[in-house]
Design a protein around this motif. Sequence first.
Motif, mmCIF file in Angstrom:
data_model
loop_
_atom_site.group_PDB
_atom_site.id
_atom_site.type_symbol
_atom_site.label_atom_id
_atom_site.label_comp_id
_atom_site.label_asym_id
_atom_site.label_seq_id
_atom_site.Cartn_x
_atom_site.Cartn_y
_atom_site.Cartn_z
ATOM 1 N N ALA A 10 0.816 -1.219 0.000
ATOM 2 C CA ALA A 10 0.000 0.000 0.000
ATOM 3 C C ALA A 10 0.846 1.262 0.000
ATOM 4 O O ALA A 10 0.466 2.286 -0.591
ATOM 5 N N ASN A 11 2.017 1.225 0.617
ATOM 6 C CA ASN A 11 2.865 2.410 0.736
ATOM 7 C C ASN A 11 3.939 2.499 -0.351
ATOM 8 O O ASN A 11 4.851 3.318 -0.231
ATOM 9 N N MET A 12 3.853 1.696 -1.371
ATOM 10 C CA MET A 12 4.867 1.679 -2.425
ATOM 11 C C MET A 12 4.312 2.292 -3.698
ATOM 12 O O MET A 12 3.115 2.199 -3.983
ATOM 13 N N THR A 13 5.206 2.905 -4.455
ATOM 14 C CA THR A 13 4.834 3.414 -5.775
ATOM 15 C C THR A 13 4.773 2.261 -6.778
ATOM 16 O O THR A 13 5.321 1.183 -6.530
ATOM 17 N N PRO A 14 4.116 2.443 -7.918
ATOM 18 C CA PRO A 14 4.032 1.352 -8.909
ATOM 19 C C PRO A 14 5.401 0.857 -9.368
ATOM 20 O O PRO A 14 5.582 -0.349 -9.564
ATOM 21 N N SER A 15 6.376 1.749 -9.550
ATOM 22 C CA SER A 15 7.706 1.294 -9.966
ATOM 23 C C SER A 15 8.378 0.476 -8.874
ATOM 24 O O SER A 15 9.045 -0.530 -9.154
ATOM 25 N N GLN A 16 8.198 0.881 -7.612
ATOM 26 C CA GLN A 16 8.772 0.112 -6.515
ATOM 27 C C GLN A 16 8.096 -1.261 -6.388
ATOM 28 O O GLN A 16 8.759 -2.258 -6.068
ATOM 29 N N VAL A 17 6.790 -1.289 -6.648
ATOM 30 C CA VAL A 17 6.078 -2.563 -6.586
ATOM 31 C C VAL A 17 6.595 -3.534 -7.653
ATOM 32 O O VAL A 17 6.843 -4.720 -7.384
#
Length: 348
Positions: free
Chosen positions: A141-148
């Motif tokens: 939930a706390n991650m950006t799409p690139s980090q995911v």
Amino acid sequence: MDRIRMLFQNLQSSSESVMNGVCLLLAAVTVKLYSSFDFNCPCLARYNALYGLGLLLTPPLALFLCGLLINRQSVVMVEEWRRPTGRRKKDLGIIRYMCSSVLQRALAAPLIWILLALLDGKCFVCAFSNSVDPEKFLDFANMTPSQVQLFLAKVPCKEDELVRNSPARKAVSRYLRCLSQAIGWSVTLLLITVAFLARCLRPCFDQTVFLQRRYWSNYVDLEQKLFDETCCEHARDFAHRCVLHFFSSMQSELRALGLKRDLAGGIPEPQASPEPPEPPEDVDGGSGKAHLRAICSQEQVDRLLSTWYSSKPPLDLGAPSSRLWGPGLNHRLPVGAPSTKLRHQTDV
């Protein structure tokens, strides 16, 4: 080398017991290869799916081709399908039976590899780690799409610093592994069910057609092997007679040359024990090969092979040989050769 050749010929035999043994051997080799294989996922978003699916599908394809290669009936099936009709009609039921038999044995090892890979789950986790829906897991939930996407690409590599001791990695890996094992057990149950139904329902169908297809499938295979053996025997006999005929002709030329030298230069001709020349047509007289020695020229051999390929003889042992092969192949029969023996050998 002879023992290796005999072993390879036995492996290529159409015997069901031998082919089943070869299938079991390929299955055991498959299990051994997979257990000794060191799986290392690249953990890169662009290559995870390619590597995982490649490892899941490429070795089974190679094992499938190996299964087709060692099965002699695969070649016989293609030859029977592609041959001209000629004087013998083609039965598509025999080709279907041979195709079914070949595919059943060739698919054993690939299916074992795929089932082992699905039950193990490493290939599935590597291939589909980037395809997981992040909304199913609260840790993203706390991650950006690139980090995911970067995190999901690192899921198969549990020793990576980004995902080491991460509950999210364990959750995603556990989810994909359970899904892979569920698919593997489902495929296993499906295959067992299909095999059980095929085994139980076979007596419900007409067994006469099945026995006929099985008989003529074995006949086509044995006929081709006997034809190859007969061709090898005739080629050896033909080459032997050609070599002896060559040396016999050279001996006559040398004698003529020696006589001219004796007349021209007074050189005495060496005394040699007279050896009667061996007639080329009676080199192997009485050896029981009259049916092979009747075909004794290159044109005859080429015409015979072309006739065998284009129009195989009908499956009628009572048919006369003249109707099968036509005139011109047996005009140089040895004197005294029994015609019944030649006709029998030619019909087969």
